[in-house]
Write an enzyme that holds these catalytic residues in place. Structure first.
Site, short mmCIF file in Angstrom:
data_model
loop_
_atom_site.label_atom_id
_atom_site.label_comp_id
_atom_site.label_asym_id
_atom_site.label_seq_id
_atom_site.Cartn_x
_atom_site.Cartn_y
_atom_site.Cartn_z
CB CYS A 151 34.44 57.84 73.83
SG CYS A 151 34.20 56.42 72.74
CB ILE A 152 36.51 61.31 69.67
CG1 ILE A 152 36.19 61.92 68.31
CG2 ILE A 152 37.96 61.46 70.03
CD1 ILE A 152 36.43 63.44 68.26
#
Length: 184
Positions: free
Chosen positions: A103-104
Protein backbone atom coordinates in the site's frame (compact mmCIF):
# COMPACT_ATOMS: atom_id res chain seq x y z
CA UNK A 1 -12.63 10.64 -12.83
CA UNK A 2 -14.49 7.34 -12.95
CA UNK A 3 -12.94 4.21 -11.53
CA UNK A 4 -14.93 1.98 -13.87
CA UNK A 5 -12.51 0.01 -16.05
CA UNK A 6 -12.61 0.83 -19.73
CA UNK A 7 -12.50 -1.88 -22.38
CA UNK A 8 -8.96 -2.64 -23.42
CA UNK A 9 -8.04 -2.68 -27.09
CA UNK A 10 -5.41 -5.05 -28.45
CA UNK A 11 -3.48 -1.99 -29.70
CA UNK A 12 -3.42 -0.61 -26.17
CA UNK A 13 -2.29 -3.97 -24.78
CA UNK A 14 0.45 -4.35 -27.39
CA UNK A 15 1.60 -0.78 -26.71
CA UNK A 16 1.79 -1.55 -23.01
CA UNK A 17 3.68 -4.78 -23.75
CA UNK A 18 6.26 -2.93 -25.87
CA UNK A 19 6.73 -0.29 -23.19
CA UNK A 20 7.16 -2.94 -20.48
CA UNK A 21 9.66 -4.90 -22.58
CA UNK A 22 11.72 -1.73 -23.03
CA UNK A 23 11.52 -0.82 -19.33
CA UNK A 24 12.45 -4.35 -18.28
CA UNK A 25 15.47 -4.32 -20.58
CA UNK A 26 16.58 -0.92 -19.27
CA UNK A 27 16.28 -2.04 -15.65
CA UNK A 28 17.97 -5.38 -16.29
CA UNK A 29 21.04 -3.68 -17.73
CA UNK A 30 21.15 -0.64 -15.40
CA UNK A 31 24.21 -0.49 -13.21
CA UNK A 32 22.85 2.25 -10.94
CA UNK A 33 20.04 0.22 -9.32
CA UNK A 34 21.74 -1.49 -6.40
CA UNK A 35 19.44 -3.74 -4.44
CA UNK A 36 16.92 -4.31 -7.24
CA UNK A 37 16.70 -7.33 -9.50
CA UNK A 38 13.89 -7.80 -12.04
CA UNK A 39 12.86 -10.45 -14.52
CA UNK A 40 9.76 -12.07 -15.93
CA UNK A 41 7.87 -14.58 -13.82
CA UNK A 42 6.94 -16.34 -17.08
CA UNK A 43 8.89 -15.44 -20.21
CA UNK A 44 5.65 -15.45 -22.23
CA UNK A 45 4.01 -12.74 -20.10
CA UNK A 46 5.64 -9.31 -19.89
CA UNK A 47 2.80 -8.10 -17.63
CA UNK A 48 4.05 -10.01 -14.55
CA UNK A 49 7.54 -9.35 -13.25
CA UNK A 50 9.41 -11.12 -10.51
CA UNK A 51 11.25 -8.65 -8.31
CA UNK A 52 13.91 -9.20 -5.67
CA UNK A 53 14.62 -6.33 -3.33
CA UNK A 54 17.83 -6.55 -1.37
CA UNK A 55 17.39 -4.33 1.66
CA UNK A 56 20.84 -3.37 2.94
CA UNK A 57 22.13 -3.50 6.50
CA UNK A 58 22.08 0.30 6.83
CA UNK A 59 18.32 0.40 6.37
CA UNK A 60 16.18 1.33 9.35
CA UNK A 61 14.38 -1.95 8.72
CA UNK A 62 16.95 -3.52 11.07
CA UNK A 63 19.20 -5.57 8.88
CA UNK A 64 19.68 -6.78 5.37
CA UNK A 65 16.97 -8.87 3.77
CA UNK A 66 15.93 -10.35 0.44
CA UNK A 67 12.26 -9.91 -0.34
CA UNK A 68 10.61 -11.39 -3.42
CA UNK A 69 7.57 -9.76 -4.97
CA UNK A 70 5.45 -9.89 -8.09
CA UNK A 71 4.80 -6.66 -9.94
CA UNK A 72 1.67 -7.11 -12.07
CA UNK A 73 0.81 -4.56 -14.72
CA UNK A 74 -2.70 -4.02 -16.11
CA UNK A 75 -3.28 -3.95 -19.89
CA UNK A 76 -3.99 -0.20 -19.49
CA UNK A 77 -0.44 0.46 -18.23
CA UNK A 78 0.94 3.18 -18.03
CA UNK A 79 -2.45 4.86 -17.58
CA UNK A 80 -3.29 2.62 -14.60
CA UNK A 81 -0.86 1.48 -11.90
CA UNK A 82 0.59 -1.98 -11.40
CA UNK A 83 0.15 -3.95 -8.19
CA UNK A 84 3.10 -5.13 -6.11
CA UNK A 85 2.58 -8.21 -3.92
CA UNK A 86 5.33 -9.58 -1.70
CA UNK A 87 5.75 -13.34 -1.66
CA UNK A 88 6.37 -15.41 1.46
CA UNK A 89 7.83 -14.50 3.79
CA UNK A 90 5.76 -11.31 3.72
CA UNK A 91 7.61 -8.43 5.38
CA UNK A 92 6.17 -7.22 8.70
CA UNK A 93 5.70 -3.60 7.72
CA UNK A 94 3.08 -0.88 8.29
CA UNK A 95 2.57 -0.45 4.53
CA UNK A 96 2.21 -4.11 3.57
CA UNK A 97 -1.03 -6.03 4.07
CA UNK A 98 -0.83 -9.54 5.54
CA UNK A 99 -1.64 -10.78 2.00
CA UNK A 100 1.64 -9.23 0.83
CA UNK A 101 0.05 -6.42 -1.17
CA UNK A 102 1.92 -3.14 -0.90
CA UNK A 103 0.00 0.00 0.00
CA UNK A 104 1.79 3.09 -1.28
CA UNK A 105 0.27 6.27 -2.70
CA UNK A 106 1.97 6.08 -6.08
CA UNK A 107 0.24 2.74 -6.77
CA UNK A 108 -3.24 4.08 -6.00
CA UNK A 109 -5.47 4.83 -9.03
CA UNK A 110 -5.11 8.26 -10.65
CA UNK A 111 -8.24 9.79 -9.21
CA UNK A 112 -9.27 11.85 -6.23
CA UNK A 113 -9.02 10.02 -2.93
CA UNK A 114 -12.57 9.57 -1.68
CA UNK A 115 -11.31 9.78 1.92
CA UNK A 116 -9.34 12.97 1.30
CA UNK A 117 -6.08 11.54 2.63
CA UNK A 118 -4.07 11.79 -0.60
CA UNK A 119 -4.02 14.42 -3.27
CA UNK A 120 -4.28 13.36 -6.91
CA UNK A 121 -0.64 14.46 -7.32
CA UNK A 122 0.48 11.83 -4.79
CA UNK A 123 -1.28 9.01 -6.61
CA UNK A 124 -0.44 7.10 -9.81
CA UNK A 125 0.71 9.06 -12.82
CA UNK A 126 1.92 7.68 -16.16
CA UNK A 127 5.29 9.34 -15.51
CA UNK A 128 5.97 6.65 -12.89
CA UNK A 129 8.03 3.71 -14.08
CA UNK A 130 8.86 0.31 -12.58
CA UNK A 131 12.19 1.84 -11.57
CA UNK A 132 10.63 4.76 -9.67
CA UNK A 133 8.14 2.38 -8.03
CA UNK A 134 10.84 0.01 -6.78
CA UNK A 135 13.07 2.85 -5.59
CA UNK A 136 10.07 4.17 -3.63
CA UNK A 137 9.53 0.73 -2.11
CA UNK A 138 13.15 0.52 -0.96
CA UNK A 139 12.78 4.00 0.51
CA UNK A 140 9.65 2.84 2.33
CA UNK A 141 11.71 0.20 4.12
CA UNK A 142 13.94 2.98 5.45
CA UNK A 143 11.04 5.25 6.37
CA UNK A 144 7.79 3.31 6.91
CA UNK A 145 4.61 5.41 6.77
CA UNK A 146 2.67 4.71 9.94
CA UNK A 147 0.17 7.50 9.21
CA UNK A 148 -1.76 5.46 6.64
CA UNK A 149 -1.09 1.84 7.57
CA UNK A 150 -2.09 -1.30 5.73
CA UNK A 151 -0.92 -3.33 8.74
CA UNK A 152 -2.31 -1.69 11.88
CA UNK A 153 -0.35 -3.93 14.26
CA UNK A 154 2.94 -3.08 12.56
CA UNK A 155 2.14 0.66 12.65
CA UNK A 156 1.20 0.55 16.34
CA UNK A 157 4.34 -1.40 17.26
CA UNK A 158 6.52 0.92 15.16
CA UNK A 159 5.13 3.95 17.01
CA UNK A 160 5.80 2.26 20.37
CA UNK A 161 9.32 1.36 19.21
CA UNK A 162 10.02 4.94 18.12
CA UNK A 163 8.76 6.21 21.49
CA UNK A 164 11.07 3.78 23.31
CA UNK A 165 8.10 1.98 24.85
CA UNK A 166 8.71 -1.39 23.24
CA UNK A 167 11.13 -3.37 21.09
CA UNK A 168 8.43 -5.66 19.66
CA UNK A 169 8.45 -4.06 16.19
CA UNK A 170 12.21 -4.51 15.97
CA UNK A 171 11.94 -8.12 17.17
CA UNK A 172 9.23 -8.97 14.60
CA UNK A 173 11.18 -7.30 11.80
CA UNK A 174 14.39 -9.13 12.68
CA UNK A 175 12.48 -12.43 12.61
CA UNK A 176 11.11 -11.51 9.18
CA UNK A 177 14.60 -10.60 7.97
CA UNK A 178 15.98 -13.96 9.15
CA UNK A 179 13.15 -15.75 7.35
CA UNK A 180 13.91 -13.82 4.16
CA UNK A 181 17.51 -15.01 4.39
CA UNK A 182 16.43 -18.62 4.98
CA UNK A 183 17.71 -18.60 8.56
CA UNK A 184 14.39 -19.53 10.22
Amino acid sequence: MSSTPKPTSSAQTSGAARLLQRQLKEMSTAKDLPGISVGLLNENNVFVWEVVLMINDDCKYYGGAYFRAHLTFPPEYPHLPPKLVFQAPVPFHPNIYASGELCISILHPPEDDKYGYETAAERWSPVQTPETILLSVISLFSEPNDESPANLDAAKLLRQDRAGESKEFRRRVRKCVRESLGED
